[in-house]
Design a protein around this motif. Structure first.
Motif, PDB file in Angstrom:
ATOM      1  N   ILE A 138       0.824  -1.217   0.000  1.00 50.53           N
ATOM      2  CA  ILE A 138       0.000   0.000   0.000  1.00 50.53           C
ATOM      3  C   ILE A 138       0.855   1.263   0.000  1.00 50.53           C
ATOM      4  CG2 ILE A 138      -2.018  -1.030   1.100  1.00 50.53           C
ATOM      5  CD1 ILE A 138      -1.017   0.206   3.753  1.00 50.53           C
ATOM      6  N   ALA A 139       2.170   1.117  -0.145  1.00 49.52           N
ATOM      7  CA  ALA A 139       3.054   2.283  -0.042  1.00 49.52           C
ATOM      8  C   ALA A 139       2.714   3.349  -1.071  1.00 49.52           C
ATOM      9  CB  ALA A 139       4.507   1.849  -0.196  1.00 49.52           C
ATOM     10  N   LEU A 140       2.355   2.931  -2.264  1.00 47.58           N
ATOM     11  CA  LEU A 140       2.084   3.904  -3.331  1.00 47.58           C
ATOM     12  C   LEU A 140       0.605   4.260  -3.428  1.00 47.58           C
ATOM     13  CD1 LEU A 140       4.379   2.666  -6.222  1.00 47.58           C
ATOM     14  CD2 LEU A 140       4.542   4.837  -5.033  1.00 47.58           C
ATOM     15  N   ASP A 141      -0.170   3.914  -2.400  1.00 46.71           N
ATOM     16  CA  ASP A 141      -1.616   4.126  -2.415  1.00 46.71           C
ATOM     17  C   ASP A 141      -2.262   3.591  -3.685  1.00 46.71           C
ATOM     18  OD1 ASP A 141      -1.734   5.353   0.092  1.00 46.71           O
ATOM     19  OD2 ASP A 141      -1.010   7.223  -0.781  1.00 46.71           O
ATOM     20  N   PRO A 142      -2.206   2.283  -3.881  1.00 46.31           N
ATOM     21  CA  PRO A 142      -2.751   1.711  -5.120  1.00 46.31           C
ATOM     22  C   PRO A 142      -4.273   1.748  -5.113  1.00 46.31           C
ATOM     23  CG  PRO A 142      -2.116  -0.035  -3.640  1.00 46.31           C
ATOM     24  CD  PRO A 142      -1.729   1.237  -2.965  1.00 46.31           C
ATOM     25  N   GLU A 143      -4.840   1.508  -6.301  1.00 47.68           N
ATOM     26  CA  GLU A 143      -6.303   1.467  -6.397  1.00 47.68           C
ATOM     27  C   GLU A 143      -6.803   0.038  -6.254  1.00 47.68           C
ATOM     28  OE1 GLU A 143      -7.442   3.686 -10.023  1.00 47.68           O
ATOM     29  OE2 GLU A 143      -5.346   4.334  -9.921  1.00 47.68           O
ATOM     30  N   LEU A 144      -5.891  -0.912  -6.507  1.00 49.78           N
ATOM     31  CA  LEU A 144      -6.288  -2.315  -6.506  1.00 49.78           C
ATOM     32  C   LEU A 144      -5.246  -3.107  -5.724  1.00 49.78           C
ATOM     33  CD1 LEU A 144      -7.939  -4.727  -7.746  1.00 49.78           C
ATOM     34  CD2 LEU A 144      -6.326  -4.672  -9.635  1.00 49.78           C
ATOM     35  N   ILE A 145      -5.716  -3.949  -4.802  1.00 55.29           N
ATOM     36  CA  ILE A 145      -4.770  -4.834  -4.119  1.00 55.29           C
ATOM     37  C   ILE A 145      -5.173  -6.281  -4.348  1.00 55.29           C
ATOM     38  CG2 ILE A 145      -3.834  -5.603  -1.924  1.00 55.29           C
ATOM     39  CD1 ILE A 145      -3.555  -3.051  -0.950  1.00 55.29           C
ATOM     40  N   LEU A 146      -4.195  -7.089  -4.713  1.00 55.07           N
ATOM     41  CA  LEU A 146      -4.439  -8.512  -4.903  1.00 55.07           C
ATOM     42  C   LEU A 146      -3.808  -9.247  -3.727  1.00 55.07           C
ATOM     43  CD1 LEU A 146      -3.207  -8.605  -8.607  1.00 55.07           C
ATOM     44  CD2 LEU A 146      -5.540  -8.236  -7.836  1.00 55.07           C
ATOM     45  N   TYR A 147      -4.609 -10.009  -3.016  1.00 50.81           N
ATOM     46  CA  TYR A 147      -4.083 -10.791  -1.887  1.00 50.81           C
ATOM     47  C   TYR A 147      -4.016 -12.248  -2.295  1.00 50.81           C
ATOM     48  CZ  TYR A 147      -5.425  -6.763   1.010  1.00 50.81           C
ATOM     49  OH  TYR A 147      -5.565  -5.520   1.554  1.00 50.81           O
ATOM     50  N   ASP A 148      -2.820 -12.827  -2.227  1.00 48.42           N
ATOM     51  CA  ASP A 148      -2.683 -14.241  -2.565  1.00 48.42           C
ATOM     52  C   ASP A 148      -2.594 -15.037  -1.269  1.00 48.42           C
ATOM     53  OD1 ASP A 148      -2.242 -16.642  -3.723  1.00 48.42           O
ATOM     54  OD2 ASP A 148      -0.250 -16.177  -4.508  1.00 48.42           O
ATOM     55  N   GLU A 149      -3.662 -15.748  -0.947  1.00 48.91           N
ATOM     56  CA  GLU A 149      -3.698 -16.604   0.250  1.00 48.91           C
ATOM     57  C   GLU A 149      -3.177 -15.881   1.498  1.00 48.91           C
ATOM     58  OE1 GLU A 149      -5.079 -19.418   0.234  1.00 48.91           O
ATOM     59  OE2 GLU A 149      -4.849 -20.427  -1.682  1.00 48.91           O
ATOM     60  N   PRO A 150      -3.781 -14.794   1.911  1.00 45.91           N
ATOM     61  CA  PRO A 150      -3.204 -14.034   3.021  1.00 45.91           C
ATOM     62  C   PRO A 150      -3.274 -14.768   4.357  1.00 45.91           C
ATOM     63  CG  PRO A 150      -5.339 -13.145   2.426  1.00 45.91           C
ATOM     64  CD  PRO A 150      -5.022 -14.188   1.400  1.00 45.91           C
ATOM     65  N   PHE A 151      -4.119 -15.778   4.472  1.00 46.87           N
ATOM     66  CA  PHE A 151      -4.332 -16.388   5.795  1.00 46.87           C
ATOM     67  C   PHE A 151      -3.597 -17.708   5.977  1.00 46.87           C
ATOM     68  CE2 PHE A 151      -8.398 -14.282   4.565  1.00 46.87           C
ATOM     69  CZ  PHE A 151      -8.151 -13.125   5.261  1.00 46.87           C
ATOM     70  N   VAL A 152      -2.957 -18.183   4.916  1.00 52.32           N
ATOM     71  CA  VAL A 152      -2.345 -19.506   4.999  1.00 52.32           C
ATOM     72  C   VAL A 152      -1.230 -19.527   6.039  1.00 52.32           C
ATOM     73  CG1 VAL A 152      -0.755 -21.019   3.767  1.00 52.32           C
ATOM     74  CG2 VAL A 152      -2.912 -20.386   2.737  1.00 52.32           C
ATOM     75  N   GLY A 153      -1.226 -20.534   6.872  1.00 51.74           N
ATOM     76  CA  GLY A 153      -0.132 -20.754   7.811  1.00 51.74           C
ATOM     77  C   GLY A 153      -0.002 -19.705   8.882  1.00 51.74           C
ATOM     78  N   GLN A 154      -1.099 -19.072   9.256  1.00 53.43           N
ATOM     79  CA  GLN A 154      -1.043 -18.061  10.309  1.00 53.43           C
ATOM     80  C   GLN A 154      -1.679 -18.615  11.585  1.00 53.43           C
ATOM     81  OE1 GLN A 154       0.248 -14.813   9.852  1.00 53.43           O
ATOM     82  NE2 GLN A 154       1.015 -15.819   8.019  1.00 53.43           N
ATOM     83  N   ASP A 155      -1.129 -18.186  12.715  1.00 51.73           N
ATOM     84  CA  ASP A 155      -1.794 -18.569  13.957  1.00 51.73           C
ATOM     85  C   ASP A 155      -3.061 -17.724  14.107  1.00 51.73           C
ATOM     86  OD1 ASP A 155      -1.283 -16.147  15.751  1.00 51.73           O
ATOM     87  OD2 ASP A 155       0.712 -16.614  14.963  1.00 51.73           O
ATOM     88  N   PRO A 156      -3.982 -18.167  14.969  1.00 58.22           N
ATOM     89  CA  PRO A 156      -5.292 -17.483  15.035  1.00 58.22           C
ATOM     90  C   PRO A 156      -5.183 -15.986  15.304  1.00 58.22           C
ATOM     91  CG  PRO A 156      -5.331 -19.513  16.276  1.00 58.22           C
ATOM     92  CD  PRO A 156      -3.936 -19.348  15.808  1.00 58.22           C
ATOM     93  N   ILE A 157      -4.185 -15.580  16.111  1.00 58.91           N
ATOM     94  CA  ILE A 157      -4.096 -14.152  16.447  1.00 58.91           C
ATOM     95  C   ILE A 157      -3.692 -13.339  15.222  1.00 58.91           C
ATOM     96  CG2 ILE A 157      -2.936 -12.441  17.882  1.00 58.91           C
ATOM     97  CD1 ILE A 157      -2.564 -14.646  19.968  1.00 58.91           C
ATOM     98  N   SER A 158      -2.610 -13.767  14.539  1.00 55.85           N
ATOM     99  CA  SER A 158      -2.180 -12.963  13.399  1.00 55.85           C
ATOM    100  C   SER A 158      -3.189 -13.074  12.265  1.00 55.85           C
ATOM    101  CB  SER A 158      -0.783 -13.357  12.936  1.00 55.85           C
ATOM    102  OG  SER A 158      -0.693 -14.743  12.783  1.00 55.85           O
ATOM    103  N   MET A 159      -3.920 -14.208  12.203  1.00 55.70           N
ATOM    104  CA  MET A 159      -4.990 -14.325  11.217  1.00 55.70           C
ATOM    105  C   MET A 159      -6.041 -13.258  11.473  1.00 55.70           C
ATOM    106  SD  MET A 159      -6.166 -17.442   9.355  1.00 55.70           S
ATOM    107  CE  MET A 159      -6.573 -18.798  10.298  1.00 55.70           C
ATOM    108  N   GLY A 160      -6.427 -13.119  12.760  1.00 60.03           N
ATOM    109  CA  GLY A 160      -7.411 -12.095  13.116  1.00 60.03           C
ATOM    110  C   GLY A 160      -6.908 -10.707  12.784  1.00 60.03           C
ATOM    111  N   VAL A 161      -5.606 -10.464  13.048  1.00 61.09           N
ATOM    112  CA  VAL A 161      -5.025  -9.159  12.761  1.00 61.09           C
ATOM    113  C   VAL A 161      -5.116  -8.858  11.277  1.00 61.09           C
ATOM    114  CG1 VAL A 161      -2.848  -7.888  12.719  1.00 61.09           C
ATOM    115  CG2 VAL A 161      -3.470  -9.202  14.732  1.00 61.09           C
ATOM    116  N   LEU A 162      -4.775  -9.870  10.464  1.00 58.46           N
ATOM    117  CA  LEU A 162      -4.781  -9.666   9.018  1.00 58.46           C
ATOM    118  C   LEU A 162      -6.188  -9.406   8.502  1.00 58.46           C
ATOM    119  CD1 LEU A 162      -2.172 -12.280   7.834  1.00 58.46           C
ATOM    120  CD2 LEU A 162      -2.146  -9.855   7.320  1.00 58.46           C
ATOM    121  N   VAL A 163      -7.152 -10.173   9.032  1.00 59.00           N
ATOM    122  CA  VAL A 163      -8.541  -9.982   8.607  1.00 59.00           C
ATOM    123  C   VAL A 163      -8.970  -8.540   8.884  1.00 59.00           C
ATOM    124  CG1 VAL A 163     -10.917 -10.615   9.138  1.00 59.00           C
ATOM    125  CG2 VAL A 163      -9.201 -12.389   8.856  1.00 59.00           C
ATOM    126  N   GLN A 164      -8.651  -8.078  10.095  1.00 60.99           N
ATOM    127  CA  GLN A 164      -9.001  -6.707  10.466  1.00 60.99           C
ATOM    128  C   GLN A 164      -8.331  -5.694   9.553  1.00 60.99           C
ATOM    129  OE1 GLN A 164     -11.177  -5.319  12.530  1.00 60.99           O
ATOM    130  NE2 GLN A 164     -11.891  -7.435  12.627  1.00 60.99           N
TER     131      GLN A 164
END
Lengths: 270, 154, 260
Positions: free
Chosen positions: A157-183
């Motif tokens: 998000i450094a360049l303030d894009p208009e479109l972000i593509l997330y590739d499997e953002p939740f894979v291999g995360q513990d529940p806390i960091s998963m929650g953080v990422l979702v938020q």
């Protein structure tokens, strides 16, 4: 403006070697919303992102971003178009020879002529947004998986894009960091007015943030609709996937000959 | 930033060492002198046989190197070898017209070079002139052959 | 039979395709370094492939020079020609051994590391993410490495020659008792700057280009798995060594063999 699709995928065909991965995928992705693309592993979700990002070229069909055909651009125009996109990779893909600060500063340094002080402010703002302002001096090797992914998000998000593509953002995360990422994904989308595409097979997390969902299987869009709509979908394949049942129309077993015949046949041959 | 400074220094020293090494090779190993190569003049000399003389061989006077062989070619008219000598400019107008050129060998098996000996003529050679009095290379096989035939005839 | 011929044909096509890809790759990456940033990247790679390879190259050069003097002396002394030791050591180093051995060491020390580094960047999606940020990895990652290798190897070769000639001097003059003056003067009389040192440098430049090219291409083109990286690293060393030795024969034939 908000009702014209930001990304449109039309009649997409793609084959790798002899195996056809996509056979006519159609999608429209609305501006300013979070769209999830889901499907069982191995259905080519990451490939789809690479097709949207212009890293792969389809065999037929086209991808339009804001009305422009991604695969009809010159190399230079394609790179210019990518400045309007951010992509979060499965592994984070931080540059291992740069510190956290320099990783986030990287897109700013290459694409802008901002003075050093302003780059510093911007980088710290982005790091603050993902809660890692204090980790700016660390090297990527010193970060945990979840932190690396958050740094990668700050970089995306450094360049303030208009479109972000997330590739499997939740894979291999513990529940806390998963929650953080979702938020984070949800907050960023609202705060910056981004268009987001999330590719994932983590149903529960994805359904909580997505505004619209596409389910792909067997190279085609199997179902699409709002999370609530999919939850009550009657199609057995959709319901198996959405509710996470181990066996159903999508078989548990890799295609094989009959189990009994296989076992007895092998024994008989001895 | 400090790390990048020492790195820059390292690379700078590395490149400097490489360039100095090249200079060392040039001066110490190949005996290159730092003079401009342009201050030379040319003389021609024809030999009946040049033996193993090669381009860039030394040209000496009284054992002192004064130039190099610039070119060797066959004279199509007389079928002898025309050798172009490139000599130090300071010798232009100093060598008498009856200077002789001989092809000599350094040691028994060493490389061949051209030796010049000045005569007594008051007129001097200048750029492009030819040396008339020449002495061909001694070819070992011919020498042996002569020796053997002399023995037989005796 | 027809099957075999077809397989041969397919292998030929694959080879041509790989060569074509490598050629396009070189053309795209060779176009250079953009601005001040590129200079810094180049500097960092110079440090990595040049300065850090210096120790192994210089030590090898010293030993090879010493061995040459030792071996040469025992042969030359039979002909009473031990004054020609300097000439022999210098010519064999400058024309042949320094460019070739330095290139082989460089392939093992720097080339394999370049392949592994770029390969790992590919495997961890760093190259892809760079592309998505809108930066061409060919210019940002590959070009500085290519140019650093191209500049570093000839400098290393010079160092190898210098140290080797001194190694020969140590053994020949200090140990075996060859007269010091004749060591240097015989060398100076027989070594020509353009023909011997110049041709050696041309060889070294060619090897530098080929070795670095093979190394970065293998890294960029590999299958992004751990097995793929290890295979590509091996391929870098094998291909570079073969290319260096083969090209050395061709270049020697053209430069010194009278095939002009």
């Amino acid at each position: 403006m908000s009702d014209t699709p930001f990304v449109a995928v039309e009649g997409l065909h793609f084959a790798r070697g002899d195996s056809e991965i996509f056979r006519g995928v159609e999608m429209t992705i609305p501006r300013g919303a979070i769209t999830a693309i889901m499907g069982p592993s191995g259905t080519g979700k990451t490939t789809l992102l690479k097709l949207i990002g212009g890293q792969l070229t389809p065999d037929a069909g086209r991808v339009l971003i804001d009305g422009q055909d991604v695969h009809r651009q010159s190399r230079r125009a394609l790179f210019a178009m990518r400045r309007r996109m951010g992509m979060l990779f499965q592994s984070g893909a931080l540059f291992s020879d740069l510190s956290v600060f320099e990783n986030v500063a990287f897109p700013l340094r290459v694409h802008t002529d901002l003075p050093e002080a302003m780059i510093r402010d911007l980088v710290l703002m982005k790091l603050e947004a993902v809660g890692l302002r204090g980790a700016r001096a660390l090297m990527p090797a010193e970060l945990s998986g979840g932190m690396a992914r958050r740094v990668a998000l700050a970089r995306a998000i450094a360049l303030d894009p208009e479109l972000i593509l997330y590739d499997e953002p939740f894979v291999g995360q513990d529940p806390i960091s998963m929650g953080v990422l979702v938020q984070l994904i949800k907050r960023l989308n609202q705060a910056l007015g981004l268009t987001s595409i999330v590719v994932s097979h983590d149903i529960k997390e994805t359904l909580t943030i997505a505004d619209y969902v596409y389910v792909i299987a067997d190279g085609e869009v199997m179902a699409h609709g709002t999370p609530a709509g999919l939850d009550v979908d009657q199609d057995p394949r959709v319901s198996q996937f959405v509710h996470g049942e181990p066996d159903g129309p999508v078989p548990f077993h890799y295609p094989a000959t009959d189990f009994a015949a296989d076992i007895l046949g092998a024994g008989g041959a001895r | 930033m400090k790390r990048s400074k020492t790195m820059e220094l390292g690379v700078g020293l590395f490149m400097l060492a490489g360039i100095l090494g090249l200079v060392f090779l040039g001066l110490r190993v190949s005996g290159l002198t730092l003079q401009a190569p342009s201050d030379t003049f040319r003389l021609e000399a024809s030999f009946a046989n040049i033996g193993g003389l090669k381009p860039r061989a030394r040209v000496t006077m009284a054992g002192v190197t004064v130039g190099r062989v610039a070119d060797i070619e066959l004279d199509r008219e007389w079928y002898d070898a025309r050798v172009v000598l490139e000599l130090d400019e300071s010798l232009e107008g100093q060598l008498s017209r009856d200077t002789t050129a001989a092809i000599l060998t350094a040691g028994l098996l060493g490389e061949q070079y051209v030796g010049l000996t000045v005569g007594g003529d008051p007129e001097t050679l200048s750029d492009g002139d030819a040396i008339r009095d020449t002495q061909s290379a001694v070819v070992l096989e011919e020498l042996i052959q002569q020796f053997v035939s002399n023995m037989v005839s005796d | 039979m027809i099957q075999r011929i077809r397989r041969l044909g397919r292998a030929g096509c694959d080879l041509l395709e790989a060569l074509g890809r490598a050629g396009v790759f070189l053309a795209q990456a060779g176009v250079g370094l953009p601005g001040r940033e590129g200079w810094h990247l180049w500097l960092r790679q110079m440090h990595f492939v040049g300065v850090l390879s210096l120790a192994i190259v210089l030590v090898s050069g010293l030993f090879i020079g010493m061995v040459l003097a030792l071996q040469g002396y025992t042969i030359l002394v039979d002909f009473g020609a031990e004054e020609a030791l300097g000439q022999m050591v210098a010519l064999s180093l400058l024309r042949e051994l320094a460019p070739v051995v330095a290139a082989l060491l460089f392939a093992g020390r720097a080339g394999s590391a370049l392949t592994a580094e770029i390969g790992l960047m590919k495997a961890t999606e760093q190259l892809t993410s760079m592309e998505m940020i809108g930066v061409d990895p060919l210019r940002r990652v590959v070009a500085p490495r290519l140019w650093a290798g191209f500049v570093a190897l000839p400098l290393l070769t010079v160092g190898f020659s210098v140290v080797g000639i001194y190694g020969g001097y140590l053994v020949g003059v200090d140990w075996l008792g060859v007269f010091e003056g004749s060591y240097w003067s015989n060398m100076q009389a027989s070594v020509d700057f353009l023909d011997d040192i110049g041709n050696g440098m041309v060889k070294s430049l060619v090897f530098a280009l080929v070795v670095t090219w093979i190394a970065v291409f293998q890294g960029y083109d590999l299958v992004p798995t751990s097995e793929g990286i290890s295979r590509a690293t091996t391929r870098t060393v094998v291909y570079s060594s073969l290319a260096v030795l083969g090209l050395d024969f061709v270049l020697t034939a053209v430069m010194f063999g009278g095939l002009a």
